[in-house]
Motif scaffolding. Structure first.
Motif, PDB file in Angstrom:
ATOM      1  N   THR A  19       0.835  -1.208   0.000  1.00 43.50           N
ATOM      2  CA  THR A  19       0.000   0.000   0.000  1.00 43.50           C
ATOM      3  C   THR A  19       0.864   1.250   0.000  1.00 43.50           C
ATOM      4  O   THR A  19       0.646   2.187  -0.779  1.00 43.50           O
ATOM      5  N   GLN A  20       1.877   1.286   0.873  1.00 47.11           N
ATOM      6  CA  GLN A  20       2.720   2.476   1.001  1.00 47.11           C
ATOM      7  C   GLN A  20       3.593   2.694  -0.226  1.00 47.11           C
ATOM      8  O   GLN A  20       3.847   3.835  -0.625  1.00 47.11           O
ATOM      9  N   LYS A  22       2.813   2.045  -3.329  1.00 46.26           N
ATOM     10  CA  LYS A  22       1.958   2.683  -4.345  1.00 46.26           C
ATOM     11  C   LYS A  22       1.774   4.166  -4.040  1.00 46.26           C
ATOM     12  O   LYS A  22       1.796   5.008  -4.943  1.00 46.26           O
ATOM     13  N   LEU A  23       1.595   4.499  -2.767  1.00 44.84           N
ATOM     14  CA  LEU A  23       1.406   5.901  -2.374  1.00 44.84           C
ATOM     15  C   LEU A  23       2.684   6.721  -2.586  1.00 44.84           C
ATOM     16  O   LEU A  23       2.620   7.885  -2.973  1.00 44.84           O
ATOM     17  N   GLU A  26       2.831   7.458  -6.286  1.00 42.32           N
ATOM     18  CA  GLU A  26       1.862   8.507  -6.625  1.00 42.32           C
ATOM     19  C   GLU A  26       2.395   9.878  -6.228  1.00 42.32           C
ATOM     20  O   GLU A  26       2.292  10.842  -6.997  1.00 42.32           O
ATOM     21  N   PHE A  27       2.975   9.971  -5.027  1.00 43.94           N
ATOM     22  CA  PHE A  27       3.526  11.236  -4.550  1.00 43.94           C
ATOM     23  C   PHE A  27       4.652  11.723  -5.474  1.00 43.94           C
ATOM     24  O   PHE A  27       4.681  12.887  -5.877  1.00 43.94           O
ATOM     25  N   ASP A  30       3.356  12.913  -8.739  1.00 43.55           N
ATOM     26  CA  ASP A  30       2.669  14.206  -8.570  1.00 43.55           C
ATOM     27  C   ASP A  30       3.637  15.384  -8.550  1.00 43.55           C
ATOM     28  O   ASP A  30       3.277  16.491  -8.957  1.00 43.55           O
ATOM     29  N   ILE A 189      -3.343   4.384   7.380  1.00 39.14           N
ATOM     30  CA  ILE A 189      -2.605   4.481   6.109  1.00 39.14           C
ATOM     31  C   ILE A 189      -2.115   5.897   5.835  1.00 39.14           C
ATOM     32  O   ILE A 189      -0.962   6.106   5.441  1.00 39.14           O
ATOM     33  N   ASP A 190      -2.978   6.895   6.054  1.00 37.95           N
ATOM     34  CA  ASP A 190      -2.616   8.285   5.769  1.00 37.95           C
ATOM     35  C   ASP A 190      -1.509   8.793   6.689  1.00 37.95           C
ATOM     36  O   ASP A 190      -0.605   9.513   6.242  1.00 37.95           O
ATOM     37  N   SER A 193       1.731   7.270   5.522  1.00 40.99           N
ATOM     38  CA  SER A 193       2.123   7.896   4.256  1.00 40.99           C
ATOM     39  C   SER A 193       2.693   9.298   4.473  1.00 40.99           C
ATOM     40  O   SER A 193       3.705   9.667   3.879  1.00 40.99           O
ATOM     41  N   ASN A 194       2.046  10.072   5.342  1.00 41.47           N
ATOM     42  CA  ASN A 194       2.505  11.441   5.620  1.00 41.47           C
ATOM     43  C   ASN A 194       3.917  11.451   6.220  1.00 41.47           C
ATOM     44  O   ASN A 194       4.743  12.311   5.879  1.00 41.47           O
ATOM     45  N   VAL A 197       6.394  10.547   3.349  1.00 46.03           N
ATOM     46  CA  VAL A 197       6.540  11.672   2.419  1.00 46.03           C
ATOM     47  C   VAL A 197       7.400  12.780   3.030  1.00 46.03           C
ATOM     48  O   VAL A 197       8.240  13.368   2.348  1.00 46.03           O
TER      49      VAL A 197
END
Length: 208
Positions: A19-20, A22-23, A26-27, A30, A189-190, A193-194, A197
């Motif tokens: 999951t992480q 993929k995130l 994406e980051f 972006d 998850i958020d 991810s934060n 990042v």
């Protein structure tokens, strides 16, 4: 051309790495960065074939050193064919597991000790991650997240084995404090991810 960023993700089975990863991709996309997503064992045709041998549940007779050497062989091909060329072309490489997995699973879990590090020094040929995120979760929790019928040969190992592997990861986090960033994988998850990042942003500023 400036060398790309090499990120690896580690952690016990069921820690939420997929999951992480993929995130992260994406980051990076972006913010305009070209990212390659790959995995170990695997990432190339040869390495994926080795993966099938290593993780096949029917191969219960596999000797620990055979296992360690197969992982290293898969990694050597992966580094030569995908990781090094990607980094040299300026791309960011995000890898699901890398050398720390071998040290944790075979060095600690299989009790092969420092032999695993030495073998893998040849396999990686000086190519190491700039930053490694270690997703930390109790192995009993991670193991419960994977259905029994979907577990591969290593995931299927007894909890004692996975506990030893996790202790190995925690020791590696202490040894390589500048590279390995421990993340509490029990958070949502958020939140995870934060955190990731934020660390990536910091390392990108340093590289710039």
């Amino acid at each position: 051309m400036k060398r790309g960023l090499f990120i690896s993700i580690e952690g016990p089975d069921g820690s939420g790495k997929s999951t992480q990863i993929k995130l992260i991709k994406e980051f990076l996309n972006d913010i305009g960065m070209d990212a390659i997503l790959t995995r170990e064992p695997g990432g190339t045709v040869i390495s994926e074939k080795i993966r099938q041998i290593i993780l096949d549940k029917e191969h219960i007779e596999m000797d620990p050193m055979t296992e360690a050497l197969l992982y290293a062989a898969s990694r050597a091909q992966h580094v030569a064919e995908v990781i090094k060329p990607g980094l040299q072309s300026g791309k960011t490489v995000i890898c699901d597991r890398f050398v720390d997995s071998s040290i944790a699973y075979q060095g600690y879990g299989r009790h092969l000790g420092d032999a695993v590090r030495i073998i893998n020094e040849y396999a990686v040929a000086g190519c190491m991650p700039d930053i490694t995120f270690l997703l930390k979760v109790d192995p009993s929790v991670g193991k419960d997240r994977i259905k029994e019928e979907e577990q591969d040969r290593l995931e299927n190992e007894k909890l004692d084995f996975h506990n030893t592997v996790f202790k190995g990861y925690l020791e590696l986090e202490e040894i390589y404090k500048d590279r390995i960033i421990g993340i509490d994988a029990t958070k949502n998850i958020d939140e995870i991810s934060n955190q990731i990042v934020s660390h990536i942003n910091n390392i990108l500023k340093v590289k710039d």
